[in-house]
Design an enzyme around this catalytic site. Structure first.
Site, PDB file in Angstrom:
ATOM      1  N   ASN A  12       9.081  -9.495 -27.225  1.00  0.00           N
ATOM      2  CA  ASN A  12       9.225 -10.717 -28.019  1.00  0.00           C
ATOM      3  C   ASN A  12      10.647 -11.256 -27.971  1.00  0.00           C
ATOM      4  O   ASN A  12      10.853 -12.471 -27.948  1.00  0.00           O
ATOM      5  CB  ASN A  12       8.820 -10.440 -29.464  1.00  0.00           C
ATOM      6  CG  ASN A  12       7.327 -10.265 -29.612  1.00  0.00           C
ATOM      7  OD1 ASN A  12       6.560 -11.148 -29.295  1.00  0.00           O
ATOM      8  ND2 ASN A  12       6.919  -9.101 -30.089  1.00  0.00           N
ATOM      9  N   ASP A  97       2.560  -3.387 -24.509  1.00  0.00           N
ATOM     10  CA  ASP A  97       3.648  -2.448 -24.707  1.00  0.00           C
ATOM     11  C   ASP A  97       3.190  -1.224 -25.485  1.00  0.00           C
ATOM     12  O   ASP A  97       3.597  -0.089 -25.174  1.00  0.00           O
ATOM     13  CB  ASP A  97       4.828  -3.127 -25.409  1.00  0.00           C
ATOM     14  CG  ASP A  97       4.448  -3.829 -26.706  1.00  0.00           C
ATOM     15  OD1 ASP A  97       3.240  -4.021 -26.978  1.00  0.00           O
ATOM     16  OD2 ASP A  97       5.369  -4.210 -27.464  1.00  0.00           O
ATOM     17  N   ARG A  98       2.331  -1.421 -26.468  1.00  0.00           N
ATOM     18  CA  ARG A  98       1.827  -0.289 -27.247  1.00  0.00           C
ATOM     19  C   ARG A  98       1.001   0.656 -26.374  1.00  0.00           C
ATOM     20  O   ARG A  98       1.119   1.885 -26.472  1.00  0.00           O
ATOM     21  CB  ARG A  98       1.003  -0.780 -28.428  1.00  0.00           C
ATOM     22  CG  ARG A  98       1.801  -1.578 -29.453  1.00  0.00           C
ATOM     23  CD  ARG A  98       0.916  -2.228 -30.503  1.00  0.00           C
ATOM     24  NE  ARG A  98       0.248  -1.237 -31.335  1.00  0.00           N
ATOM     25  CZ  ARG A  98      -0.746  -1.530 -32.176  1.00  0.00           C
ATOM     26  NH1 ARG A  98      -1.211  -2.779 -32.241  1.00  0.00           N
ATOM     27  NH2 ARG A  98      -1.286  -0.579 -32.908  1.00  0.00           N
ATOM     28  N   ASP A 117       7.786   2.378 -32.204  1.00  0.00           N
ATOM     29  CA  ASP A 117       8.465   1.398 -31.361  1.00  0.00           C
ATOM     30  C   ASP A 117       9.195   0.417 -32.269  1.00  0.00           C
ATOM     31  O   ASP A 117       8.568  -0.399 -32.957  1.00  0.00           O
ATOM     32  CB  ASP A 117       7.458   0.669 -30.476  1.00  0.00           C
ATOM     33  CG  ASP A 117       8.126  -0.242 -29.449  1.00  0.00           C
ATOM     34  OD1 ASP A 117       9.353  -0.452 -29.546  1.00  0.00           O
ATOM     35  OD2 ASP A 117       7.422  -0.743 -28.554  1.00  0.00           O
ATOM     36  N   THR A 120      11.198  -6.139 -32.271  1.00  0.00           N
ATOM     37  CA  THR A 120      11.050  -7.295 -33.158  1.00  0.00           C
ATOM     38  C   THR A 120      10.098  -6.956 -34.285  1.00  0.00           C
ATOM     39  O   THR A 120      10.362  -7.241 -35.461  1.00  0.00           O
ATOM     40  CB  THR A 120      10.538  -8.505 -32.371  1.00  0.00           C
ATOM     41  OG1 THR A 120      11.440  -8.779 -31.292  1.00  0.00           O
ATOM     42  CG2 THR A 120      10.438  -9.724 -33.259  1.00  0.00           C
TER      43      THR A 120
END
Length: 246
Positions: A12, A97-98, A117, A120
């Site tokens: 992000n 990303d996760r 994580d 943002t």
């Protein structure tokens, strides 16, 4: 060493770029998404590779990058699947990303793991001992919290994220920092304990993301900080896709 992959992970706020020789991360860079003009130079510095993988949770930035690169890009989760089992609601849409973090973490640890994580947004995700991603929790990230306090109040200032100097804030700035930093640490601890109760076992806990070091480097709950976890998930995805095509 020869480069087998250049991985580009668009977040992000930031974009990570890394070059790999198989499982070895040779070099990496992180740039702000408002500084993409530096990307061509960074890619030239990394060198040429037979494959360039792009993963994104920010499609407008991904499209800008695609237009800048004069090469065929392989889009993660469009052209190749992330090698991680999933137990999610049918309609669920999970950030790449996760999933990449989950795949890389389980590949390294080979047992149940919780991934924090800190970017943002701050996510806390669970992977069971069979390598299945179950989802987790999403919170506002530290910088988002600080900005929101400034934008939604009349008197709270906009401040930079930093480690608080004291647990009890004796100034507005220190009160904001100790609230955000220690509040997020406490939220992560509570979530980890809830996940462990459901799993009936205590998984390993690792952290990644741009703010992970500041939030968790000296925090006893976190067993390791892996800044390049998402890139490593992309390298795993590349290796898996290559082996399946042979």
């Amino acid at each position: 060493m020869s480069i087998t992959l250049i991985a580009i992970s668009v977040g992000n706020s930031r974009t990570q770029i890394g070059s790999f020789d198989g499982t070895n991360l040779l070099a990496s860079h992180t740039i702000a998404n408002d500084a993409l003009n530096t990307l061509p130079g960074l890619l030239a510095e990394l060198g040429e590779a037979p494959a360039i993988f792009l993963s994104s949770v920010n499609e407008p930035v991904a499209e800008r990058i695609s237009a800048m690169i004069e090469a065929d890009l392989v889009r993660v989760e469009r052209d190749v699947n992330i090698p991680i089992g999933r137990k999610l609601d049918v309609e669920s849409i999970v950030g790449e990303d996760r999933l990449l973090n989950a795949a890389a973490a389980f590949d390294q640890i080979k047992q149940a793991v919780i991934i924090v994580d800190a970017g943002t947004a701050l996510t806390v995700d669970f992977v069971d001992g069979e390598g299945t991603f179950h989802g987790g929790a999403i919170l506002p990230g530290a910088r988002m919290m600080l900005r929101a306090m400034h934008e939604y109040t009349a008197q709270l200032p906009l401040i930079d994220l930093a480690e608080p100097d004291e647990p009890i804030g004796h100034s507005t700035r220190q009160a904001m920092l100790t609230g955000v930093v220690n509040g997020l640490r406490g939220a992560v601890r509570e979530l980890v304990e809830k996940f462990a109760e459901v799993y009936r076992g205590y998984p390993k806990v690792i952290a990644t993301g741009g703010d992970a070091a500041l939030l968790f480097e000296r925090y006893d709950l976190i067993e390791a900080i892996v800044p390049d976890l998402t890139l490593r998930g992309m390298a795993l995805t590349h290796r898996t896709a290559t082996s399946q095509s042979e």
